[in-house]
Design an enzyme around this catalytic site. Sequence first.
Site, PDB file in Angstrom:
ATOM      1  N   ARG A 166      17.618  -8.440  -8.547  1.00  0.00           N
ATOM      2  CA  ARG A 166      18.624  -7.479  -9.006  1.00  0.00           C
ATOM      3  C   ARG A 166      19.959  -7.650  -8.276  1.00  0.00           C
ATOM      4  NH1 ARG A 166      17.877  -4.909 -13.868  1.00  0.00           N
ATOM      5  NH2 ARG A 166      19.783  -3.704 -14.003  1.00  0.00           N
ATOM      6  N   HIS A 225      26.806   8.409 -25.129  1.00  0.00           N
ATOM      7  CA  HIS A 225      25.388   8.778 -25.141  1.00  0.00           C
ATOM      8  C   HIS A 225      25.088   9.539 -26.437  1.00  0.00           C
ATOM      9  CE1 HIS A 225      21.442   9.626 -23.499  1.00  0.00           C
ATOM     10  NE2 HIS A 225      21.565  10.844 -23.991  1.00  0.00           N
ATOM     11  N   GLY A 268      25.205   9.481 -10.818  1.00  0.00           N
ATOM     12  CA  GLY A 268      24.054  10.100 -11.491  1.00  0.00           C
ATOM     13  C   GLY A 268      23.824   9.481 -12.865  1.00  0.00           C
TER      14      GLY A 268
END
Length: 207
Positions: free
Chosen positions: A66, A110, A149
Site C-alpha cells: 500500500r 457520494h 474521516g
Amino acid sequence: MLKLLVCVSGGGTNLQAIIDSIADGRITNAKIVGVISNNPGVKSLERAANAGIPACVISPKDYADRDAFNRAFLEKVKDTDPDLVVLAGFLVRIPEEFVKEYSNRIVNIHPSLIPSFCGVGYYGLKVHERALERGVKITGATVHFVNEGMDEGPIIAQKAVEVLDGDTPEVLQRRVMEQAEWVILPKAIDDIANGRISVTDGKVVRI
Ligand code: GRF
C-alpha cells in the site's frame, strides 16, 4: 483557471458530466488537466481519450504494498499539479498524507444524502441496496470536501431524489445519477472555480 484532476474507477458518467459541463459553459473557469483510474480498460479512460484529456492507470495491484501505491499516486497527483482533485466514483482508499496536503482541495460525490447510507462498506450499488432494504422514500446524492474521516468532510451540496415502488438498486442508482449526481457535481465545481464557497469551522459557506 482552476486545474482539475479527476480520479475514477469505472463507467465515468460523472467524469462525462464534468467534461460536458465545461464544454457547454455550466462550469466556467476550470479545465481538466488529468484523469487517474485505478482500473485498466474502463469506460472512463475512453471518455478521457475522446475528450483529449491525459489519463493514466495507477492500480494498487501493480505495487508491492500500500505504501508503494500511495507514493506513486501522490507523485502522479503532484506531477499534474491540480488546484482541485475530484473523486468521481474512485473506489480506492486515498492516502492520508494526500488528504492532509490537499485539505479543502479534494471533493467526492457520494450517492446518498449524507449522513445516511455512508461510511465503511457503502459504495456503488451497495448504497442503493441498503436504501431499498431500509425502505426510505427519499434518497439522493452529496458532494463534499474530503477529510480524514470516511464521507465526513464539509458538505458542499445535496439533492434529494424520490424512491419509487418497484425500484431495483440499478434503477435507483440511475435515477440518483441523472437527477442528482450529474447536476450537483458540476455545479459544485463551478462554485469552487468561481470562488463562491469557502470552508469555515468545518462547514461550507457561500460567499
Ligand atoms: C457514482 O454513483 C458515484 O456517486 C459513486 O460511484 C459511482 C460512479 O459512477 N461514488 P461513474 O463512474 O461516475 O459512472
